[in-house]
Design a protein around this motif. Structure first.
Motif, mmCIF file in Angstrom:
data_model
loop_
_atom_site.group_PDB
_atom_site.id
_atom_site.type_symbol
_atom_site.label_atom_id
_atom_site.label_comp_id
_atom_site.label_asym_id
_atom_site.label_seq_id
_atom_site.Cartn_x
_atom_site.Cartn_y
_atom_site.Cartn_z
ATOM 1 N N ASN A 211 29.049 26.493 48.620
ATOM 2 C CA ASN A 211 29.304 27.866 49.040
ATOM 3 C C ASN A 211 28.291 28.795 48.390
ATOM 4 N N ILE B 180 27.763 33.068 47.736
ATOM 5 C CA ILE B 180 28.299 34.426 47.840
ATOM 6 C C ILE B 180 27.169 35.408 47.543
ATOM 7 N N SER C 227 33.984 36.310 54.732
ATOM 8 C CA SER C 227 33.033 35.401 55.350
ATOM 9 C C SER C 227 31.857 36.169 55.917
ATOM 10 N N TRP D 62 29.417 33.622 52.153
ATOM 11 C CA TRP D 62 30.338 34.715 51.876
ATOM 12 C C TRP D 62 29.567 35.930 51.391
ATOM 13 N N LEU E 129 38.745 37.149 47.343
ATOM 14 C CA LEU E 129 37.658 36.343 47.899
ATOM 15 C C LEU E 129 37.851 34.879 47.513
ATOM 16 N N MET F 141 38.201 31.755 50.106
ATOM 17 C CA MET F 141 37.355 30.573 50.029
ATOM 18 C C MET F 141 38.196 29.303 49.929
#
Length: 396
Positions: free
Chosen positions: A214, A216, A337, A344, A364, A368
């Protein structure tokens, strides 16, 4: 397949939002790396006043943000109780409340309207008559016509909070990669992870990419610069529309003149335990990326402050700070998202980044882990902006 480490989460941006997200995710046992082009917390977070409350003028200006502000304000005691013991520092969190004061009948009507609105929302406040103001804050100037005491408001010292958060994330094994710019990324199908391309900020030397399940983006007003760099390097990305709003703030030092936050419609004052007095702040949306402190802003802030507390002119000017607040057109944050699985964004917090850090990080992380946007975050999704979604397309 590579033998390089694949992180659970890579966070691009090490301000208060990025560090709070890193702390929350690491405490949930995610392996986190924070990529920061300078040093953590060196920009808007460091310049913020740290005044935490739900009220805003003109009345109704922040109605769209009110639910998130209230949620985050109520999360702050637990947030501080988690961060301070791990970071082994005080964040300067104080629960002394705010005294709003009115200088004329029009401002007093505004305070009455704010008081009514708070009561309608189930919040507490107490109207204060002109003869009751001075026993509360004896250094205030004569001639004030009314006030509103809001005990629920609190304050935190953003610089001490950032130091505490930075130490806390290190203790919970977040890696901080500083002096490193993000220059794009794409999804690596072979690794089932995002590959974030990097270079050293000072030298421009390319360094090994970071792989993460992921990513961010929490780079404040620089989020679109990250996106533009990625576009130039071959990835298909679309901008968020976030940009800078210049704010100037003064730090004075001297004898104690107030015990709680004092606010009017155009200036806010807060004095730390060590004698530092914050005078906040200007909003200059037309100034772009300019970081120059100006004489006009300094004198305007000093005049507003000394009109309320004449002794402020006796204090020493210790620092004239300038920061760039991240904002989009509707002045609401963009959280959730960014249009692709594993990508993100958390930006656009404008002047509320310190206040909104606990809720942004918590919700957040919930999004996730669940794969769904929590109800509280839905008004702040990127799709509302009417711009193409942010995406990091796989290289062809």
């Amino acid at each position: 397949m590579t033998d390089r480490q694949i992180w659970d989460v890579a966070i691009v941006g090490g301000g208060v939002i990025g560090l709070a997200c890193a702390f929350e995710l690491a405490r949930r046992r995610h392996r986190v790396i924070v990529i920061e082009r300078d040093q953590p917390g060196q920009h808007a977070s460091r310049v913020a006043a740290g005044l935490l409350g739900t009220a805003a003028f003109p009345l109704g200006e922040d109605d769209g943000l009110f639910p998130l502000k209230l949620d985050s304000l109520r999360r702050y005691p637990e947030f501080i109780a988690k961060v301070e013991p791990i970071g082994r520092r005080s964040a300067g969190y104080r629960m002394d409340g705010t005294l709003w004061v009115a200088r004329d009948a029009d401002e007093d009507e505004q305070l009455e309207a704010l008081h009514v609105q708070r009561r309608q929302r189930g919040l507490r406040s107490v109207r204060v008559g002109s003869d009751e103001i001075f026993p509360i804050e004896p250094e205030l100037a004569e001639g004030l016509v009314g006030g509103l005491l809001v005990d629920e408001d609190v304050q935190v010292d953003p610089r001490r909070l950032l130091e505490t958060l930075e130490q806390a994330v290190k203790i919970v094994r977040v890696r901080l990669l500083v002096g490193t710019e993000t220059v794009g990324g794409e999804y690596d199908d072979s690794e089932h992870a995002w590959s974030v391309r990097l270079r050293q900020t000072d030298s421009g030397a390319v360094i090994d990419p970071v792989l993460a399940r992921n990513v961010i983006l929490t780079a404040g007003p620089w989020c679109d610069s990250v996106i533009d760099s990625a576009t130039e390097s071959g990835s298909s990305l679309a901008p968020t529309g976030v940009g800078p709003v210049k704010g100037q703030l003064l730090r004075l030092r001297g004898p104690r003149v107030i015990d709680r936050v004092v606010r009017t419609a155009n200036v806010s004052l807060a004095q730390r335990r060590d004698g530092e007095l914050i005078v906040a702040s200007t909003k200059e949306p037309e100034a772009g990326w300019d970081l120059t402190p100006t004489d006009d802003a300094r004198e305007a802030l000093l005049e507003r402050a000394s009109d309320l507390i004449p002794r402020i002119r006796e204090l020493d000017l210790e620092e004239h700070s300038v920061g760039l607040r991240p904002a989009v057109a509707d002045h609401l944050p963009v959280i959730g998202s960014a249009g692709r699985p594993g990508l993100w964004i958390a930006t656009g917090h404008f002047q509320h980044g310190i206040l909104l850090a606990p809720s942004t990080a918590y919700w957040l992380a919930e999004a996730m882990e669940s794969g769904e946007a929590p109800a509280l975050l839905k008004p702040y999704g990127i799709e509302r902006l009417g711009e193409p979604e942010v995406s990091m397309e796989a290289a062809s």
